[in-house]
Design a protein around this motif. Structure first.
Motif, mmCIF file in Angstrom:
data_model
loop_
_atom_site.group_PDB
_atom_site.id
_atom_site.type_symbol
_atom_site.label_atom_id
_atom_site.label_comp_id
_atom_site.label_asym_id
_atom_site.label_seq_id
_atom_site.Cartn_x
_atom_site.Cartn_y
_atom_site.Cartn_z
ATOM 1 N N PRO A 137 7.670 14.263 -0.462
ATOM 2 C CA PRO A 137 9.078 13.958 -0.701
ATOM 3 C C PRO A 137 9.932 15.199 -0.939
ATOM 4 N N ALA A 138 9.304 16.248 -1.470
ATOM 5 C CA ALA A 138 10.076 17.472 -1.723
ATOM 6 C C ALA A 138 10.518 18.138 -0.431
ATOM 7 N N GLY A 139 9.746 17.930 0.641
ATOM 8 C CA GLY A 139 10.080 18.547 1.915
ATOM 9 C C GLY A 139 11.114 17.803 2.722
ATOM 10 N N ARG A 140 11.453 16.576 2.293
ATOM 11 C CA ARG A 140 12.438 15.731 2.987
ATOM 12 C C ARG A 140 12.167 15.672 4.506
ATOM 13 N N PRO A 141 10.945 15.270 4.894
ATOM 14 C CA PRO A 141 10.611 15.250 6.331
ATOM 15 C C PRO A 141 11.285 14.079 7.042
ATOM 16 N N LEU A 142 11.363 14.171 8.356
ATOM 17 C CA LEU A 142 11.890 13.076 9.151
ATOM 18 C C LEU A 142 10.794 12.058 9.432
ATOM 19 N N PHE A 143 9.546 12.526 9.633
ATOM 20 C CA PHE A 143 8.422 11.642 9.929
ATOM 21 C C PHE A 143 7.272 11.888 8.946
ATOM 22 N N MET A 144 6.512 10.819 8.681
ATOM 23 C CA MET A 144 5.290 10.954 7.901
ATOM 24 C C MET A 144 4.204 11.625 8.755
ATOM 25 N N ALA A 154 0.842 -1.198 0.000
ATOM 26 C CA ALA A 154 0.000 0.000 0.000
ATOM 27 C C ALA A 154 0.876 1.247 0.000
ATOM 28 N N ILE A 155 1.336 1.656 -1.177
ATOM 29 C CA ILE A 155 2.114 2.887 -1.318
ATOM 30 C C ILE A 155 1.855 3.450 -2.707
ATOM 31 N N GLU A 156 1.553 4.744 -2.772
ATOM 32 C CA GLU A 156 1.217 5.359 -4.058
ATOM 33 C C GLU A 156 1.400 6.862 -3.972
ATOM 34 N N VAL A 157 1.692 7.479 -5.109
ATOM 35 C CA VAL A 157 1.832 8.927 -5.195
ATOM 36 C C VAL A 157 0.485 9.516 -5.613
ATOM 37 N N HIS A 203 -3.272 -3.058 3.435
ATOM 38 C CA HIS A 203 -2.303 -3.735 2.563
ATOM 39 C C HIS A 203 -2.778 -3.873 1.133
ATOM 40 N N ALA A 204 -4.030 -3.489 0.843
ATOM 41 C CA ALA A 204 -4.460 -3.434 -0.547
ATOM 42 C C ALA A 204 -3.703 -2.302 -1.237
ATOM 43 N N LYS A 205 -3.532 -2.422 -2.536
ATOM 44 C CA LYS A 205 -2.832 -1.377 -3.284
ATOM 45 C C LYS A 205 -3.633 -0.086 -3.213
ATOM 46 N N ILE A 206 -2.984 0.993 -2.818
ATOM 47 C CA ILE A 206 -3.629 2.296 -2.833
ATOM 48 C C ILE A 206 -3.772 2.738 -4.288
ATOM 49 N N VAL A 223 0.884 6.049 2.272
ATOM 50 C CA VAL A 223 1.389 4.756 2.737
ATOM 51 C C VAL A 223 0.388 4.139 3.708
ATOM 52 N N GLY A 224 0.090 2.863 3.523
ATOM 53 C CA GLY A 224 -0.741 2.136 4.470
ATOM 54 C C GLY A 224 0.114 1.394 5.475
ATOM 55 N N ALA A 225 -0.135 1.611 6.750
ATOM 56 C CA ALA A 225 0.659 0.990 7.809
ATOM 57 C C ALA A 225 -0.150 -0.100 8.508
ATOM 58 N N ALA A 226 0.559 -1.002 9.188
ATOM 59 C CA ALA A 226 -0.078 -2.118 9.901
ATOM 60 C C ALA A 226 0.192 -1.994 11.394
ATOM 61 N N ARG A 227 -0.859 -2.211 12.173
ATOM 62 C CA ARG A 227 -0.759 -2.147 13.635
ATOM 63 C C ARG A 227 -1.423 -3.407 14.189
ATOM 64 N N TYR A 228 -0.630 -4.414 14.537
ATOM 65 C CA TYR A 228 -1.155 -5.699 14.992
ATOM 66 C C TYR A 228 -1.858 -5.546 16.340
ATOM 67 N N GLY A 229 -3.074 -6.094 16.406
ATOM 68 C CA GLY A 229 -3.850 -5.985 17.638
ATOM 69 C C GLY A 229 -4.480 -4.626 17.825
ATOM 70 N N GLY A 230 -4.209 -3.711 16.885
ATOM 71 C CA GLY A 230 -4.780 -2.377 16.947
ATOM 72 C C GLY A 230 -5.421 -2.030 15.619
#
Length: 377
Positions: free
Chosen positions: A150-157, A123-126, A181-184, A134-141
């Motif tokens: 990307p142009a801003g070059r951040p440290l965190f999403m 799950a990642i797409e522009v 986890h499906a394709k965005i 970006v799709g993230a996974a949180r087990y049990g949550g």
């Protein structure tokens, strides 16, 4: 101890589970088993009939769209060694990597509490806004949809959408919307479409499917509109089934997914909200690809490529014919090339696969040619 009968039980919406009835004197014992396996993989659809031949074999007929006749020896058979596959293109030696051009790289981290050990893939797409979703996974949550520029070059999403807040569900453990986890996919209007599935999976028994009314409710289809910041869940497409795959046809107003774990091909109408289940497509695959005329491709069971025809509404099985050396492994990833051909990469396959979907040999058993065209890491 006398074995009297073997069977498979379960509801249509649930999982098939084997059982054995045995008798010792006047006492009878019913021993439950797990999900029947065929060729090492669980058969999610169950059997319509069973028959014993009196020679130590039980025959079973699957009841899905692409059904097989299966033989179960009651005594374990000796494994038959598989012949080695013919050699294909070899991976490039490590020494040659030094000559490859280096690409600039910047690492961006997921915020604390949005993933389990950084889990998240497929799950990642522009988006049309130039930002990466970006799709993230949180087990049990509950899963998160994240975003960064990307142009801003951040440290965190950035945190964009939390599946718990979006769905209003309050479940725990294996029954949460723990993964995106499906394709965005991104629509022509800029909407970012994403879908959920469960995080924890008990593969051998699947206790949360069918057997537990309070189990996993099913994956949600959702979108986020970057123009307004509004997000919405359009509901569960198939009861107690997660969602994988993902492709969009803006012209026809359709979204395509496959259910997980039973692998049904689902068509969602963006105008009416109608969901059509086009049947079982065999094996699990996280990717779909759409060709220039709108047909959708995904991996089938064994050496089979599945093709959905939007004009007829039917899923077809295309037999895969290997041309040249290298053998075949069902790909994990599928993508359409600019030349109109389909490309695939496998988990353990050393080569990139090229499918001639523009030259399918039609007939009662349509065939598509595939070649190993380049080494794959």
């Amino acid at each position: 101890l006398i074995r009297v009968a073997w069977g498979v039980g379960g509801s249509t919406e649930g999982m098939p589970r084997a059982f054995e009835l045995s008798r010792q004197g006047a006492a009878a014992t019913l021993t439950p088993g797990g999900i029947p396996h065929v060729d090492g993989q669980p058969s999610m659809v169950g059997f319509g009939c069973l028959a014993a031949d009196g020679r130590g074999n039980v025959y079973a007929g699957e009841r899905d769209r692409s059904a097989r006749l299966v033989r179960y020896p009651l005594k374990p058979a000796k494994p038959v060694p598989r012949p080695p596959a013919p050699p294909g293109p070899q991976p490039a030696p490590a020494s040659s990597l030094k000559s490859f051009p280096r690409l600039p790289c910047h690492v961006v981290f997921a915020p604390r509490g949005t993933t389990t050990d950084g889990s998240g893939y497929t799950a990642i797409e522009v988006g049309k806004d130039g930002k990466v979703y970006v799709g993230a996974a949180r087990y049990g949550g509950y899963a998160w949809l994240l975003r960064f520029d990307p142009a801003g070059r951040p440290l965190f999403m950035d945190k964009v959408v939390n599946m718990r807040q979006l769905t209003g569900e309050r479940r725990q453990g294996i029954n949460t919307q723990g993964k995106i986890h499906a394709k965005i996919v991104v629509g022509a209007d800029g909407r970012v479409w994403f879908a959920s599935k469960q995080a924890h999976e008990v593969f051998d028994t699947r206790p949360e499917y069918g057997a537990d009314a309070q189990g996993y409710p099913g994956g949600h289809l959702c979108y986020f509109d970057p123009k307004t910041g509004f997000s919405r869940s359009l509901g569960i497409l198939k009861r107690q089934e997660g969602l994988l795959g993902g492709a969009i046809d803006d012209g026809r107003g359709k979204l395509y997914y496959r259910s997980e774990p039973k692998n049904h091909f689902l068509v969602y109408d963006l105008k009416t909200g109608d969901v059509r289940d086009r049947g079982h497509v065999g094996a699990a695959c996280r990717y779909m690809a759409r060709d220039r005329r709108g047909a959708v491709y995904t991996v089938g069971r064994g050496a089979v490529l599945c093709r959905y025809d939007p004009d007829t509404g039917y899923v077809e099985d295309l037999a895969v014919r290997v041309e040249g050396a290298g053998g075949y492994e069902a790909p994990y990833l599928l993508a359409l090339g600019p030349n109109g051909k389909l490309y695939g990469a496998g988990v353990n396959h050393p080569s990139l696969l090229e499918f001639d979907i523009d030259k399918v040999k039609d007939g009662p058993f349509p065939t598509v040619t595939v070649r190993n065209v380049a080494p794959a890491a």
